[in-house]
Design a protein around this motif. Sequence first.
Motif, PDB file in Angstrom:
ATOM      1  N   ALA A  17      19.397  72.401  21.853  1.00  0.00           N
ATOM      2  CA  ALA A  17      20.761  71.875  21.753  1.00  0.00           C
ATOM      3  C   ALA A  17      21.755  72.839  22.385  1.00  0.00           C
ATOM      4  N   GLU A  18      21.522  74.128  22.208  1.00  0.00           N
ATOM      5  CA  GLU A  18      22.386  75.140  22.832  1.00  0.00           C
ATOM      6  C   GLU A  18      22.269  75.087  24.351  1.00  0.00           C
ATOM      7  N   ARG A  19      21.051  74.896  24.847  1.00  0.00           N
ATOM      8  CA  ARG A  19      20.855  74.776  26.297  1.00  0.00           C
ATOM      9  C   ARG A  19      21.622  73.562  26.839  1.00  0.00           C
ATOM     10  N   ALA A  20      21.578  72.478  26.095  1.00  0.00           N
ATOM     11  CA  ALA A  20      22.290  71.270  26.529  1.00  0.00           C
ATOM     12  C   ALA A  20      23.785  71.533  26.619  1.00  0.00           C
ATOM     13  N   ASN A  21      24.326  72.245  25.647  1.00  0.00           N
ATOM     14  CA  ASN A  21      25.775  72.422  25.583  1.00  0.00           C
ATOM     15  C   ASN A  21      26.278  73.625  26.366  1.00  0.00           C
ATOM     16  N   GLN A  22      25.376  74.295  27.081  1.00  0.00           N
ATOM     17  CA  GLN A  22      25.796  75.360  27.981  1.00  0.00           C
ATOM     18  C   GLN A  22      26.234  74.810  29.338  1.00  0.00           C
ATOM     19  N   VAL A  23      25.965  73.527  29.579  1.00  0.00           N
ATOM     20  CA  VAL A  23      26.335  72.912  30.854  1.00  0.00           C
ATOM     21  C   VAL A  23      27.394  71.843  30.603  1.00  0.00           C
ATOM     22  N   SER A  24      28.025  71.413  31.675  1.00  0.00           N
ATOM     23  CA  SER A  24      29.023  70.345  31.570  1.00  0.00           C
ATOM     24  C   SER A  24      28.351  69.045  31.157  1.00  0.00           C
ATOM     25  N   HIS A  25      29.111  68.191  30.467  1.00  0.00           N
ATOM     26  CA  HIS A  25      28.542  66.932  29.999  1.00  0.00           C
ATOM     27  C   HIS A  25      28.238  65.963  31.135  1.00  0.00           C
ATOM     28  N   ASP A  26      28.781  66.198  32.319  1.00  0.00           N
ATOM     29  CA  ASP A  26      28.446  65.345  33.450  1.00  0.00           C
ATOM     30  C   ASP A  26      27.278  65.904  34.259  1.00  0.00           C
ATOM     31  N   ASP A  27      26.706  66.994  33.788  1.00  0.00           N
ATOM     32  CA  ASP A  27      25.515  67.576  34.406  1.00  0.00           C
ATOM     33  C   ASP A  27      24.285  66.854  33.863  1.00  0.00           C
ATOM     34  N   PRO A  28      23.336  66.428  34.713  1.00  0.00           N
ATOM     35  CA  PRO A  28      22.145  65.727  34.233  1.00  0.00           C
ATOM     36  C   PRO A  28      21.304  66.539  33.256  1.00  0.00           C
ATOM     37  N   HIS A  29      21.476  67.858  33.267  1.00  0.00           N
ATOM     38  CA  HIS A  29      20.726  68.689  32.325  1.00  0.00           C
ATOM     39  C   HIS A  29      21.220  68.509  30.891  1.00  0.00           C
ATOM     40  N   PHE A  30      22.455  68.053  30.728  1.00  0.00           N
ATOM     41  CA  PHE A  30      22.972  67.840  29.373  1.00  0.00           C
ATOM     42  C   PHE A  30      22.180  66.763  28.632  1.00  0.00           C
ATOM     43  N   LYS A 153      30.897  74.313  14.928  1.00  0.00           N
ATOM     44  CA  LYS A 153      32.028  73.532  14.422  1.00  0.00           C
ATOM     45  C   LYS A 153      32.741  72.734  15.504  1.00  0.00           C
ATOM     46  N   GLU A 154      32.942  73.334  16.661  1.00  0.00           N
ATOM     47  CA  GLU A 154      33.720  72.664  17.698  1.00  0.00           C
ATOM     48  C   GLU A 154      33.031  71.394  18.188  1.00  0.00           C
ATOM     49  N   ILE A 155      31.763  71.498  18.543  1.00  0.00           N
ATOM     50  CA  ILE A 155      31.030  70.330  19.032  1.00  0.00           C
ATOM     51  C   ILE A 155      30.798  69.334  17.904  1.00  0.00           C
ATOM     52  N   ALA A 156      30.571  69.848  16.698  1.00  0.00           N
ATOM     53  CA  ALA A 156      30.355  68.958  15.549  1.00  0.00           C
ATOM     54  C   ALA A 156      31.586  68.093  15.294  1.00  0.00           C
ATOM     55  N   ALA A 157      32.775  68.660  15.474  1.00  0.00           N
ATOM     56  CA  ALA A 157      34.006  67.893  15.274  1.00  0.00           C
ATOM     57  C   ALA A 157      34.105  66.761  16.295  1.00  0.00           C
ATOM     58  N   THR A 158      33.750  67.049  17.534  1.00  0.00           N
ATOM     59  CA  THR A 158      33.735  66.012  18.574  1.00  0.00           C
ATOM     60  C   THR A 158      32.707  64.944  18.242  1.00  0.00           C
ATOM     61  N   ALA A 159      31.546  65.394  17.772  1.00  0.00           N
ATOM     62  CA  ALA A 159      30.479  64.456  17.414  1.00  0.00           C
ATOM     63  C   ALA A 159      30.933  63.507  16.316  1.00  0.00           C
ATOM     64  N   GLU A 160      31.619  64.038  15.312  1.00  0.00           N
ATOM     65  CA  GLU A 160      32.091  63.203  14.206  1.00  0.00           C
ATOM     66  C   GLU A 160      33.093  62.165  14.702  1.00  0.00           C
ATOM     67  N   THR A 161      33.934  62.565  15.647  1.00  0.00           N
ATOM     68  CA  THR A 161      34.903  61.622  16.216  1.00  0.00           C
ATOM     69  C   THR A 161      34.194  60.477  16.925  1.00  0.00           C
ATOM     70  N   LEU A 162      33.178  60.814  17.712  1.00  0.00           N
ATOM     71  CA  LEU A 162      32.429  59.787  18.430  1.00  0.00           C
ATOM     72  C   LEU A 162      31.659  58.878  17.470  1.00  0.00           C
ATOM     73  N   ILE A 163      31.152  59.446  16.388  1.00  0.00           N
ATOM     74  CA  ILE A 163      30.435  58.635  15.391  1.00  0.00           C
ATOM     75  C   ILE A 163      31.384  57.629  14.748  1.00  0.00           C
ATOM     76  N   THR A 164      32.590  58.089  14.404  1.00  0.00           N
ATOM     77  CA  THR A 164      33.601  57.198  13.817  1.00  0.00           C
ATOM     78  C   THR A 164      33.984  56.105  14.797  1.00  0.00           C
ATOM     79  N   THR A 165      34.161  56.479  16.058  1.00  0.00           N
ATOM     80  CA  THR A 165      34.499  55.506  17.096  1.00  0.00           C
ATOM     81  C   THR A 165      33.388  54.483  17.265  1.00  0.00           C
ATOM     82  N   LEU A 166      32.153  54.953  17.193  1.00  0.00           N
ATOM     83  CA  LEU A 166      30.993  54.065  17.318  1.00  0.00           C
ATOM     84  C   LEU A 166      30.994  53.014  16.219  1.00  0.00           C
ATOM     85  N   ALA A 167      31.230  53.454  14.985  1.00  0.00           N
ATOM     86  CA  ALA A 167      31.241  52.523  13.852  1.00  0.00           C
ATOM     87  C   ALA A 167      32.355  51.493  13.990  1.00  0.00           C
TER      88      ALA A 167
END
Length: 300
Positions: A17-30, A153-167
């Motif tokens: 998960a750390e490797r994924a978040n070391q790159v930009s979200h538009d990078d295919p490695h993410f 915490k930072e990424i988790a906060a974004t994740a929670e926002t996306l989860i709420t939006t999904l619902a």
Amino acid sequence: MKMWDSKQLWMKTKTYAERANQVSHDDPHFPFWSSLSLELLARAALTKIHPVLNADPREPVNILYGCGFTVPGQPKSLPAHSVFLRLEITIPEFTKAQREVCEFLSLLRNQELHTAALPFVNLKESKWLPRYYETCKILCSSLKKTLDDLFGKEIAATAETLITTLAKHTESAVKKRIADHAKTFTSKSKSDRSKLIRESRIALLRRKPASEHEPCPACKTKGILLGDLIKELAPEYVDDRLFIGQEFLATQLTCLACGLTLRNAEEVSIAGIEPRFTDTRETSLHELYEPEFEEEYDNM
């Protein structure tokens, strides 16, 4: 049994998960590293219940290893899709929706590693990221962990926002679909509506097993509610015949009158339909107690 140790799998999940978040979200490695972290998280959750659940049952040594015995060679674990099937059975919050995003990312991962395709290039986040975070949250909870523990915490906060939006998006989409079907149905002439209702009632006479008749939330005509088996109840004798009750999780509603379809348990629940129903079928002592041997092992 370090290879199937839940704590070790959790630590490896965090690394990926750390490797994924070391790159930009538009990078295919993410999405690539995220897909690997999700499978590891799934295996961590499954082995937390018991390591033997991660064993490929076709070879006894794999099961013995899962039970803590030392075995020769390298034990073989389940393929990923079987892991997801078992999680759907063993973790109540892990439903078809979560299994499908796991299988989707697993499929892309296989294409990436075993073909010339580049499936993660130009992959839109909307197709997987909110559901990915939701699935991670469910699996983390089963491990007594949080998204903060996995992502920080930072990424988790974004994740929670996306989860709420999904619902909210899912609820809005389902309610709009119901309203659209209701509007289309009521706009038809009285004779056309009567014909559709009559044809629907005739079709319902051929009742399917593992089903219930439930009023459609759009047109109120009875539709077909299908479900996945949760458990079988104690058998009962009635008039010298043996019956067994079965409890199902409602997973799909189809209305033959207005054409509305609710595709999964989440949509059924949003529509205000009870999430469980029971059905009764006739059986026999032979069927009830005869052992069954299946070659298929994926959902054991």
